[in-house]
Design a protein around this motif. Structure first.
Motif, PDB file in Angstrom:
ATOM      1  N   ALA A  49       0.837  -1.206   0.000  1.00 39.76           N
ATOM      2  CA  ALA A  49       0.000   0.000   0.000  1.00 39.76           C
ATOM      3  C   ALA A  49       0.870   1.254   0.000  1.00 39.76           C
ATOM      4  N   ALA A  50       1.936   1.252   0.793  1.00 40.97           N
ATOM      5  CA  ALA A  50       2.844   2.400   0.819  1.00 40.97           C
ATOM      6  C   ALA A  50       3.545   2.552  -0.531  1.00 40.97           C
ATOM      7  N   ALA A  51       3.938   1.429  -1.131  1.00 42.80           N
ATOM      8  CA  ALA A  51       4.615   1.474  -2.431  1.00 42.80           C
ATOM      9  C   ALA A  51       3.671   1.965  -3.524  1.00 42.80           C
ATOM     10  N   ILE A  52       2.429   1.506  -3.508  1.00 38.72           N
ATOM     11  CA  ILE A  52       1.460   1.947  -4.518  1.00 38.72           C
ATOM     12  C   ILE A  52       1.177   3.438  -4.369  1.00 38.72           C
TER      13      ILE A  52
ATOM     14  N   TYR B 235       4.211   8.947 -10.304  1.00 37.86           N
ATOM     15  CA  TYR B 235       3.756   8.771 -11.675  1.00 37.86           C
ATOM     16  C   TYR B 235       2.849   9.927 -12.107  1.00 37.86           C
ATOM     17  N   ALA B 236       1.975  10.375 -11.222  1.00 39.31           N
ATOM     18  CA  ALA B 236       1.077  11.478 -11.570  1.00 39.31           C
ATOM     19  C   ALA B 236       1.861  12.749 -11.879  1.00 39.31           C
TER      20      ALA B 236
ATOM     21  N   ALA C  96       3.866  16.360 -16.134  1.00 35.87           N
ATOM     22  CA  ALA C  96       4.975  17.040 -16.804  1.00 35.87           C
ATOM     23  C   ALA C  96       5.035  16.635 -18.273  1.00 35.87           C
ATOM     24  N   LEU C  97       4.852  15.353 -18.560  1.00 34.27           N
ATOM     25  CA  LEU C  97       4.858  14.900 -19.953  1.00 34.27           C
ATOM     26  C   LEU C  97       3.676  15.469 -20.730  1.00 34.27           C
ATOM     27  N   ALA C  98       2.528  15.530 -20.107  1.00 31.95           N
ATOM     28  CA  ALA C  98       1.337  16.032 -20.790  1.00 31.95           C
ATOM     29  C   ALA C  98       1.470  17.513 -21.138  1.00 31.95           C
ATOM     30  N   GLN C  99       2.231  18.234 -20.362  1.00 29.76           N
ATOM     31  CA  GLN C  99       2.400  19.664 -20.619  1.00 29.76           C
ATOM     32  C   GLN C  99       3.632  19.967 -21.461  1.00 29.76           C
ATOM     33  N   SER C 100       4.333  18.936 -21.920  1.00 32.41           N
ATOM     34  CA  SER C 100       5.540  19.167 -22.723  1.00 32.41           C
ATOM     35  C   SER C 100       5.172  19.692 -24.106  1.00 32.41           C
TER      36      SER C 100
ATOM     37  N   LEU D 142      -3.432   5.285 -18.260  1.00 31.36           N
ATOM     38  CA  LEU D 142      -3.462   3.853 -17.941  1.00 31.36           C
ATOM     39  C   LEU D 142      -2.089   3.276 -17.619  1.00 31.36           C
ATOM     40  N   GLY D 143      -1.045   4.045 -17.859  1.00 35.98           N
ATOM     41  CA  GLY D 143       0.315   3.543 -17.696  1.00 35.98           C
ATOM     42  C   GLY D 143       0.696   3.154 -16.280  1.00 35.98           C
TER      43      GLY D 143
END
Length: 69
Positions: free
Chosen positions: A11-14, A21-22, A27-31, A51-52
């Motif tokens: 749970a801590a890792a997720i 990831y978010a 950052a990628l979406a705004q590139s 979904l990644g």
């Protein structure tokens, strides 16, 4: 390791993975390349980014749900 301990660690890792990831996905979406892409490509990129996160989480959940010895 007991199942309960694995669930706590998992749970801590997720939670950590989803937060990191978010931030990376935003950052990628705004590139620039994504912003200059056409509407269809943007939709495909956003769907892949959305979904990644599930790919690295699936083995972790499988590990968490493994029965005790």
């Amino acid at each position: 390791m007991t199942r309960r301990t694995r669930k706590l660690i998992g749970a801590a890792a997720i939670l950590t993975l989803v937060i990191v990831y978010a931030l990376a996905a935003m950052a990628l979406a705004q590139s620039r390349p994504v912003q200059q892409a056409t509407g269809l490509w943007q939709a495909l990129i956003y769907a892949a980014l959305g979904l990644g996160w599930a790919l690295p989480v699936m083995p972790l959940i499988k590990w968490m749900e493994r029965p005790d010895r």
